[in-house]
Design an enzyme around this catalytic site. Sequence first.
Site, PDB file in Angstrom:
ATOM      1  N   CYS A   1       0.820  -1.224   0.000  1.00 17.83           N
ATOM      2  CA  CYS A   1       0.000   0.000   0.000  1.00 17.83           C
ATOM      3  C   CYS A   1       0.852   1.272   0.000  1.00 17.83           C
ATOM      4  CB  CYS A   1      -0.955   0.004   1.188  1.00 17.83           C
ATOM      5  SG  CYS A   1      -2.028  -1.432   1.232  1.00 17.83           S
TER       6      CYS A   1
ATOM      7  N   HIS B   1      -3.142   7.183   3.249  1.00 21.18           N
ATOM      8  CA  HIS B   1      -3.568   5.904   2.685  1.00 21.18           C
ATOM      9  C   HIS B   1      -4.974   5.600   3.200  1.00 21.18           C
ATOM     10  CE1 HIS B   1      -3.867   1.883   1.404  1.00 21.18           C
ATOM     11  NE2 HIS B   1      -3.601   1.319   2.563  1.00 21.18           N
TER      12      HIS B   1
ATOM     13  N   ASN C   1     -10.049  -0.059   0.555  1.00 23.10           N
ATOM     14  CA  ASN C   1      -8.591   0.040   0.471  1.00 23.10           C
ATOM     15  C   ASN C   1      -8.134  -0.498  -0.885  1.00 23.10           C
ATOM     16  OD1 ASN C   1      -5.840  -0.354   0.706  1.00 23.10           O
ATOM     17  ND2 ASN C   1      -5.924  -1.260   2.743  1.00 23.10           N
TER      18      ASN C   1
END
Length: 325
Positions: free
Chosen positions: A116, A252, A282
């Site tokens: 990520c 994020h 996500n």
Amino acid sequence: MALSPIAILGTGAYAPNRILTNEELAQRVETSHDWIVSRTGIRERRVADPGQTTADLATEAAREALANAQITPQDVDLLILATVTPDLDMPATACLVQQKLGIPSGAACFDLNAACTGFLYALDVAWAMLSSGRYRHALVIGAERLSSVLDWEDRTTCVLFGDGAGAVVLGASRRPGSAILASRLHTVAGTAELLHIPGATFSFDPADPKRVIRMKGKEVFKLAVRAMEDVARELLEQQGVSGDQIDCIIPHQANQRIIDSIAQYLKLPLDRFFINLDRYGNTSAASIPIALHEARMQGRVQPGQLVLMVAFGAGLTYGGALVRW
Ligand code: UT7
């Protein structure tokens, strides 16, 4: 002759049309819309069509970023694609995107896996390569087709992730002051097992070799908050900037509660953070560039403003970048 500062010249994003709601997920696994919203903030996510690949998603986002930067594929001599869901084991998905976009032979094209945090790792690498003067324009893409690596029977992971892509074009700054100012990348040693996808030849648990996301969510949560807070402080101190001077923070997009905690620890108002995880979940390496593009489209990022991006991911990697827009 001194080289120009390097800046983000354009942004783009793409998400598949298919929306998967919490209610639909609740029909597949033992969960509920209320649980998912209260524990994560996620309401829905996008899922790629069966024939839609990571390269397809990346290409759409990249096209928009190129148009926004007013350059053509022929102008690109560096393409870095951050992903944990490449279409093939080899060659790199970046090579497929090169072909789809018509980026000329001779351009440097490769994938980068920092989970990520991948987009921020790719941004740092591209910034360094452009700053060397050996490349002129870089396409930096974060693209994921996470729906293909989810265990749809595991309610602790399948509700969290989604598909999508975001891209930026980097090149010599065109406006006084506009530049990437700083970037820091890190990895927490000894934490690889907390969040992983078994590989073709190795699994932490030989009894569980399925190539799907496995995560110890609680441990990741705690490390994520600490990591993003630390790197934000590190960048601000290094640059002599106070939190008040940051106009927009692009974190994020993993969990609303993680973002709430960072805001609290950094003593920054939540409305300074751009949040779109309610609509996408996500999307790993795509998360920050999609959010950055949407923030720009909504006027949340304006010329002259200071933008801070922070991320964490499997590894556990983490990092941040400070940009003057
Ligand atoms: O980009 C990096 C990606 N990773 C992350 O961002 C993950 C970070 N971690 C998290 O976001 C959170 O830890 C989760 C959202 C994954 C889990 O939230 P939590 O508040 O830490 O829940 P928990 O793991 O402590 O689980 C609490 C309960 C458990 O039941 P029991 O043992 O208390 O009976 C779980 O089995 O919630 C249960 N649970 C669920 N219930 C309904 C776990 N997932 C679900 C679910 N629906 N989807």
